[in-house]
Scaffold this active site. Structure first.
Site, PDB file in Angstrom:
ATOM      1  N   HIS A   1      25.064  28.609 -34.444  1.00 51.18           N
ATOM      2  CA  HIS A   1      25.192  27.154 -34.330  1.00 51.18           C
ATOM      3  C   HIS A   1      25.604  26.515 -35.653  1.00 51.18           C
ATOM      4  O   HIS A   1      25.130  26.919 -36.707  1.00 51.18           O
ATOM      5  CB  HIS A   1      23.844  26.536 -33.935  1.00 51.18           C
TER       6      HIS A   1
ATOM      7  N   ASN B   1      29.553  22.956 -28.189  1.00 52.52           N
ATOM      8  CA  ASN B   1      28.360  23.068 -27.361  1.00 52.52           C
ATOM      9  C   ASN B   1      28.386  21.963 -26.304  1.00 52.52           C
ATOM     10  O   ASN B   1      28.522  20.788 -26.628  1.00 52.52           O
ATOM     11  CB  ASN B   1      27.117  22.939 -28.243  1.00 52.52           C
TER      12      ASN B   1
ATOM     13  N   GLY C   1      14.168  30.153 -28.664  1.00 51.87           N
ATOM     14  CA  GLY C   1      15.005  29.020 -28.282  1.00 51.87           C
ATOM     15  C   GLY C   1      16.371  29.426 -27.789  1.00 51.87           C
ATOM     16  O   GLY C   1      17.217  28.576 -27.523  1.00 51.87           O
ATOM     17  N   GLY C   2      16.619  30.723 -27.666  1.00 54.59           N
ATOM     18  CA  GLY C   2      17.921  31.194 -27.205  1.00 54.59           C
ATOM     19  C   GLY C   2      18.097  30.967 -25.719  1.00 54.59           C
ATOM     20  O   GLY C   2      17.536  31.691 -24.906  1.00 54.59           O
ATOM     21  N   SER C   3      18.872  29.948 -25.357  1.00 52.76           N
ATOM     22  CA  SER C   3      19.076  29.659 -23.939  1.00 52.76           C
ATOM     23  C   SER C   3      20.088  30.618 -23.314  1.00 52.76           C
ATOM     24  O   SER C   3      20.106  30.799 -22.108  1.00 52.76           O
ATOM     25  CB  SER C   3      19.519  28.214 -23.744  1.00 52.76           C
ATOM     26  N   VAL C   4      20.946  31.211 -24.127  1.00 54.94           N
ATOM     27  CA  VAL C   4      21.852  32.268 -23.676  1.00 54.94           C
ATOM     28  C   VAL C   4      21.482  33.490 -24.514  1.00 54.94           C
ATOM     29  O   VAL C   4      22.189  33.872 -25.433  1.00 54.94           O
ATOM     30  CB  VAL C   4      23.339  31.882 -23.861  1.00 54.94           C
TER      31      VAL C   4
ATOM     32  N   HIS D   1      25.016  34.055 -30.509  1.00 49.06           N
ATOM     33  CA  HIS D   1      25.934  33.005 -30.937  1.00 49.06           C
ATOM     34  C   HIS D   1      25.267  32.228 -32.071  1.00 49.06           C
ATOM     35  O   HIS D   1      24.057  32.245 -32.229  1.00 49.06           O
ATOM     36  CB  HIS D   1      26.327  32.094 -29.769  1.00 49.06           C
TER      37      HIS D   1
END
Length: 170
Positions: free
Chosen positions: A129, A57, A119-122, A127
């Site tokens: 974590h 990341n 909270g998914g920035s993409v 994906h």
């Protein structure tokens, strides 16, 4: 911690059921899509499996924060076939073994954010974590200064983790 239940808010929450989420990335390729193998080192791709890859990341919670990313771009877990989902779990295990070998964390957080509000920035490319955790890794800096101190060199961590992963998968 006190909990307050407010079932009357259900009417408000239900009003969003038919609304399409606002998605800044809709229709676009994600930052994870189609990374050429010759860019693996530059983009911090640690390992390529058959259906997924492991990448560091770029904006980690802690040094060594890894992501398991399917090659298939989709926001939904249900869109991934069984082989892809199984490989996600196998790569999570390999990632934790490599982190344990290289960084010796005291524990891990594992998870995924489904949707921007989670909270998914993409949020167009699912994906997963792996965040290594150490006793005392939460301190006053994030709490008072909204700043996270990352003390490790990302490139050194990349090379050490890549080597550890290659030893594990052989």
């Amino acid at each position: 911690m006190e909990k307050m239940f407010s079932p009357w808010r259900q009417i408000y929450m239900d009003s969003f059921k038919d609304e399409k989420p606002k998605n800044k990335q809709a229709g676009n390729k994600s930052v994870f899509a189609d990374i050429p193998e010759e860019e693996d080192e530059e983009r911090l791709v640690l390992y390529r499996g058959k259906k997924n890859f492991i990448i560091m990341n770029l904006y980690p919670y802690n040094c060594g924060h890894l992501l398991i990313v399917p090659y298939q771009q989709t926001p939904r877990l249900a869109d991934l076939d069984e082989e892809t989902r199984l490989e996600v779990m196998n790569l999570m295990d390999i990632g934790m073994k490599a982190l344990t070998k290289v960084m010796r964390p005291h524990g891990f957080n594992m998870g995924a954010n489904f949707g921007q509000v989670a909270g998914g920035s993409v949020d167009t490319h699912i994906h997963f974590h792996i965040v290594p955790r150490w006793e005392g890794d939460t301190n006053f800096m994030p709490l008072l200064a909204d700043t996270k101190v990352i003390s490790n060199d990302m490139k050194k961590a990349y090379y050490d983790l890549r080597e550890a992963i290659l030893e594990i998968v052989q």
